[in-house]
Design an enzyme around this catalytic site. Structure first.
Site, PDB file in Angstrom:
ATOM      1  N   HIS A  72       0.856  -1.192   0.000  1.00 44.02           N
ATOM      2  CA  HIS A  72       0.000   0.000   0.000  1.00 44.02           C
ATOM      3  C   HIS A  72       0.892   1.242   0.000  1.00 44.02           C
ATOM      4  O   HIS A  72       1.668   1.461   0.927  1.00 44.02           O
ATOM      5  CB  HIS A  72      -0.910   0.008   1.234  1.00 44.02           C
ATOM      6  CG  HIS A  72      -2.149  -0.803   1.052  1.00 44.02           C
ATOM      7  ND1 HIS A  72      -3.334  -0.472   1.657  1.00 44.02           N
ATOM      8  CD2 HIS A  72      -2.391  -1.938   0.353  1.00 44.02           C
ATOM      9  CE1 HIS A  72      -4.271  -1.346   1.321  1.00 44.02           C
ATOM     10  NE2 HIS A  72      -3.714  -2.256   0.523  1.00 44.02           N
ATOM     11  N   LYS A 296       0.503   0.060  14.916  1.00 47.79           N
ATOM     12  CA  LYS A 296       1.889  -0.044  15.389  1.00 47.79           C
ATOM     13  C   LYS A 296       2.164  -1.283  16.235  1.00 47.79           C
ATOM     14  O   LYS A 296       3.329  -1.630  16.448  1.00 47.79           O
ATOM     15  CB  LYS A 296       2.229   1.200  16.231  1.00 47.79           C
ATOM     16  CG  LYS A 296       2.272   2.478  15.428  1.00 47.79           C
ATOM     17  CD  LYS A 296       3.444   2.476  14.486  1.00 47.79           C
ATOM     18  CE  LYS A 296       3.280   3.514  13.384  1.00 47.79           C
ATOM     19  NZ  LYS A 296       3.762   3.008  12.098  1.00 47.79           N
TER      20      LYS A 296
END
Ligand code: APR
Ligand code: PHB
Length: 389
Positions: A72, A296
């Site tokens: 992406h 994350k």
């Protein structure tokens, strides 16, 4: 049993560390409370930073990731009808890969036997002993037998609720915590995504995220009050809410289908310091938690494991004590920067119950600034693709 490193927890952090140590010839064993099936049953996020991809590449375990992972180049921030695209590739020269965390764990798990990584599943009552000494040991129960692992280091990769962090005396450790006043209701469905990239939306009715696992499997989230229950969300009600919050363009491209999984997870920011005490090191969720907004969690576990593997390999192969001593500060430096980014993106993209008109005006101003500033977009992009390790 006697080994050099005893790893507690066979989630992504524990398995990644085990493989990295075995690849360097460091003896280790992984103790996991649950069964392999249970570990793989957990639905987790699916955006990989370069550090996670590169560690899988280094281990030669990236074949499926390369074949099925979706690169992406950008992601989107939706604010009402406005869509702000953050072009990570153009701004930083880097991209992320969309590939389920469960798939990473499966790839690591499937390779354990052939790589000589010993993972003991269904190890009950794992307990850490003498971690302040240079001869710590871990006990666990397998069936009726009480077993003991003597080692030089213990690495706690046992997640937020594991025993490792609690083995560090309270007077030594410091907790930093923020609990958010909402949770995320997540849904998996075998329908094509509504956009080829992720969309994070801040709508008057609340937050929404359009993500994916593959071109035919979508992952969606909305924020809900902590008092909410998944039973109150039929598929239709959730699809209707997603269509409103993600905006008209996304709604027009949205394919509805039955949910394969629906669950509500709380959000928190959490850090425990130090990440090493004596012969005990902590990696991943055992030491820190981030709200999923910045994607994350897995990637921070990967950078912790990278630092821990480097330090342990240096200790055993070059008698280098310095990297062990420096581990906690080095890992925490990256942890805090990721905590800040995850917290700030959560503050930007969610409506907090206690917020008034001023706080909303600040969100609109920040989104206006991001929409109009290459510098602001670069800052978001370099944090999202992952700061240098
Ligand atoms: N004994 C042995 N194993 C344990 C114990 C225990 N007492 N307690 C927990 N574990 C195991 C859990 O069963 C789990 O498999 O430790 C493992 C911890 O794995 P994760 O919770 O996935 O944590 P981590 O490997 O650090 O990965 C971080 O997982 O939760 C997500 O968002 C998070 O993406 C991030 C990633
Ligand atoms: C997911 O696909 O599950 C996902 C993606 C990005 C996030 C959180 C979750 O920030």
């Amino acid at each position: 049993m006697k080994t050099q490193v005893c790893i507690i927890g066979a989630g992504p952090a524990g398995l990644l560390l085990g493989h990295l140590l075995r690849a360097e010839g460091v003896d280790c064993v992984v103790l996991e409370r649950r069964s392999p099936e249970y570990v793989l049953s957990r639905i987790r996020a699916g955006v990989l930073e370069n550090i996670t991809v590169s560690l899988m590449e280094r281990l030669g375990l990236d074949a499926r990731l390369k074949a099925e992972g979706l690169p992406h180049a950008g992601f989107n921030l939706a604010d009402g009808e406005r869509l702000i695209r953050i072009d990570m590739e153009e701004l930083t020269g880097q991209h992320v890969v969309v590939y389920g965390q469960t798939e990473v764990t499966k790839d690591l798990m499937d390779a354990s036997a052939e790589r000589g990584l010993e993972v003991i599943y269904e190890a009950d009552e794992v307990a850490l002993h003498d971690v302040e000494s240079e001869a710590p040991y871990v006990t666990y129960r397998k069936g009726e037998e009480l077993q003991r692992v003597d080692c030089r280091f213990v690495v706690g990769c046992d997640g937020f609720y594991g025993p490792s962090r609690k083995a560090i005396p309270e007077k030594v450790g410091q907790n930093y915590e923020l609990v958010y006043p909402f949770g995320w209701l997540g849904m998996l469905s075998d329908v094509p995504p509504c956009n080829h990239e992720l969309i994070y939306a801040n709508h008057a009715r609340g937050f929404a995220l359009a993500s994916m696992r593959s071109p035919t499997r979508s992952r969606y989230y909305i924020d809900v009050p902590l008092s909410d229950r998944v039973e109150k969300w039929s598929d239709d009600r959730l699809w209707d809410e997603l269509a409103i919050r993600l905006g008209p363009e996304a709604a027009a491209n949205m394919t509805r289908g039955p949910s394969l999984e629906k669950s509500i997870a709380p959000l928190r920011s959490f850090v425990f310091a130090p990440m090493r005490h004596g012969s005990l090191m902590l990696c991943g969720d055992a030491a820190h938690i981030v709200p999923p907004t910045g994607a994350k969690g897995l990637n921070l576990a990967a950078s912790d494991v990278h630092y821990a593997a480097e330090a342990l390999t240096g200790f055993f192969k070059s008698s280098d004590n310095d990297a062990i001593a420096a581990y906690s500060d080095k890992a925490l430096s990256r942890v805090w920067k990721s905590e800040r980014f995850s917290w700030s993106l959560t503050k930007l993209m969610h409506r907090f119950p206690e917020d008034g008109p001023f706080e909303r005006a600040m969100q609109v101003a920040e989104l206006d600034y991001i929409a109009s500033s290459r510098a602001a977009q670069t800052s978001i992009a370099e944090n999202y693709v992952g700061l240098p390790v």
